[in-house]
Design a protein around this motif. Structure first.
Motif, mmCIF file in Angstrom:
data_model
loop_
_atom_site.group_PDB
_atom_site.id
_atom_site.type_symbol
_atom_site.label_atom_id
_atom_site.label_comp_id
_atom_site.label_asym_id
_atom_site.label_seq_id
_atom_site.Cartn_x
_atom_site.Cartn_y
_atom_site.Cartn_z
ATOM 1 N N GLY A 194 0.808 -1.207 0.000
ATOM 2 C CA GLY A 194 0.000 0.000 0.000
ATOM 3 C C GLY A 194 0.844 1.260 0.000
ATOM 4 N N TRP A 195 0.130 2.374 0.075
ATOM 5 C CA TRP A 195 0.772 3.693 0.083
ATOM 6 C C TRP A 195 0.174 4.547 1.195
ATOM 7 C CZ3 TRP A 195 4.823 4.832 -3.107
ATOM 8 C CH2 TRP A 195 5.042 3.990 -4.197
ATOM 9 N N PHE A 196 1.047 5.284 1.843
ATOM 10 C CA PHE A 196 0.669 6.308 2.797
ATOM 11 C C PHE A 196 1.330 7.606 2.337
ATOM 12 C CE2 PHE A 196 -1.048 3.857 6.460
ATOM 13 C CZ PHE A 196 -0.781 2.575 6.003
ATOM 14 N N ARG A 197 0.902 8.728 2.891
ATOM 15 C CA ARG A 197 1.554 9.995 2.577
ATOM 16 C C ARG A 197 1.581 10.887 3.805
ATOM 17 N NH1 ARG A 197 -3.010 12.602 -1.528
ATOM 18 N NH2 ARG A 197 -4.585 13.099 0.076
ATOM 19 N N GLN A 198 2.539 11.786 3.800
ATOM 20 C CA GLN A 198 2.662 12.731 4.892
ATOM 21 C C GLN A 198 3.056 14.088 4.340
ATOM 22 O OE1 GLN A 198 5.366 11.632 8.070
ATOM 23 N NE2 GLN A 198 4.304 12.970 9.507
ATOM 24 N N ALA A 199 2.211 15.063 4.579
ATOM 25 C CA ALA A 199 2.477 16.445 4.177
ATOM 26 C C ALA A 199 3.146 17.173 5.339
ATOM 27 C CB ALA A 199 1.177 17.136 3.794
ATOM 28 N N PRO A 200 3.885 18.240 5.050
ATOM 29 C CA PRO A 200 4.558 18.984 6.121
ATOM 30 C C PRO A 200 3.570 19.451 7.186
ATOM 31 C CG PRO A 200 5.374 19.676 3.998
ATOM 32 C CD PRO A 200 4.211 18.768 3.728
ATOM 33 N N GLY A 201 3.895 19.197 8.435
ATOM 34 C CA GLY A 201 3.053 19.623 9.535
ATOM 35 C C GLY A 201 1.816 18.788 9.768
ATOM 36 N N LYS A 202 1.679 17.703 9.014
ATOM 37 C CA LYS A 202 0.504 16.843 9.161
ATOM 38 C C LYS A 202 0.925 15.427 9.513
ATOM 39 C CE LYS A 202 -2.598 19.361 6.070
ATOM 40 N NZ LYS A 202 -3.557 19.245 4.936
ATOM 41 N N GLU A 203 -0.030 14.668 10.030
ATOM 42 C CA GLU A 203 0.248 13.269 10.340
ATOM 43 C C GLU A 203 0.226 12.440 9.059
ATOM 44 O OE1 GLU A 203 -1.522 13.067 14.896
ATOM 45 O OE2 GLU A 203 -2.418 11.842 13.318
ATOM 46 N N ARG A 204 0.910 11.315 9.134
ATOM 47 C CA ARG A 204 0.879 10.386 8.007
ATOM 48 C C ARG A 204 -0.530 9.839 7.843
ATOM 49 N NH1 ARG A 204 4.951 5.797 8.885
ATOM 50 N NH2 ARG A 204 3.374 5.174 10.410
ATOM 51 N N GLU A 205 -0.968 9.710 6.602
ATOM 52 C CA GLU A 205 -2.310 9.206 6.346
ATOM 53 C C GLU A 205 -2.289 8.106 5.290
ATOM 54 O OE1 GLU A 205 -4.885 12.231 4.770
ATOM 55 O OE2 GLU A 205 -3.624 12.610 3.024
ATOM 56 N N PHE A 206 -3.247 7.240 5.428
ATOM 57 C CA PHE A 206 -3.433 6.141 4.487
ATOM 58 C C PHE A 206 -3.906 6.681 3.144
ATOM 59 C CE2 PHE A 206 -4.555 1.978 3.000
ATOM 60 C CZ PHE A 206 -5.752 2.131 2.315
ATOM 61 N N VAL A 207 -3.380 6.107 2.055
ATOM 62 C CA VAL A 207 -3.805 6.489 0.714
ATOM 63 C C VAL A 207 -4.526 5.330 0.021
ATOM 64 C CG1 VAL A 207 -3.039 7.220 -1.575
ATOM 65 C CG2 VAL A 207 -1.922 8.150 0.472
ATOM 66 N N SER A 208 -3.852 4.188 -0.079
ATOM 67 C CA SER A 208 -4.437 3.071 -0.815
ATOM 68 C C SER A 208 -3.693 1.789 -0.476
ATOM 69 C CB SER A 208 -4.349 3.347 -2.317
ATOM 70 O OG SER A 208 -4.923 2.294 -3.063
#
Length: 122
Positions: A35-49
Motif C-alpha cells: 500500500g501507500w501512505f503519505r505525509q504532508a509537512p506539519g501533518k500526520e501520516r495518512e493512508f492512501v491506498s
C-alpha cells in the motif's frame, strides 16, 4: 530483511498525472499486501491506498477515490499507484508499505520505504 524502493515521484501541475512504483525485495513471506501512505509537512501520516496479494481487494482513502488507481505488477512484488487529476493538496511525501496482516490495516504496516516526494503546483 525486507526492502521497499519507491520511484516515480516529482513535480506536476494541478490536473496532471504521476505514477508511483514500489518494488519489494528481500526475505518476504510468500504473500503480503502492499500500500501507500503519505505525509504532508506539519501533518500526520495518512493512508492512501492498499491492495491485497491477489490484487482482488483494493482500498482507497476518500480523498483519492476515483482519481488514484493501485495495481500489482511483475511477480506481484511491485505495486503501482496511478495518480490522475492531481491537486495541490496531494502534495506530500509518499511512502510504500508492506503488511502481512490482511485486510491491509490503514494505521500501520510491517515495512516501509524511504518515501518519495510528490509536489503538485497550482
Amino acid at each position: 530483511q525486507v526492502q521497499l524502493v519507491e520511484s516515480g515521484g516529482g513535480l506536476v501541475q494541478a490536473g496532471g498525472s504521476l505514477r508511483l512504483s514500489c518494488a519489494a525485495s528481500g526475505r518476504t513471506r510468500s504473500t503480503y499486501g502492499m500500500g501507500w501512505f503519505r505525509q504532508a509537512p506539519g501533518k500526520e501520516r495518512e493512508f492512501v491506498s492498499s491492495i491485497s496479494w491477489s490484487g482482488g481487494t483494493t482500498d482507497y482513502a476518500d480523498s483519492v477515490k476515483g482519481r488514484f488507481t493501485i495495481s500489482r505488477a511483475g511477480a506481484k512484488n511491485t505495486v503501482n499507484l496511478q495518480m490522475n487529476s492531481l491537486k495541490p493538496e496531494d502534495t506530500a511525501r509518499y511512502y510504500c508499505a508492506l503488511s502481512y496482516p490482511q485486510p491491509f490495516p490503514r494505521s500501520s504496516a510491517d515495512y516501509w520505504g524511504q518515501g518519495i516526494q510528490v509536489t503538485v503546483s497550482s
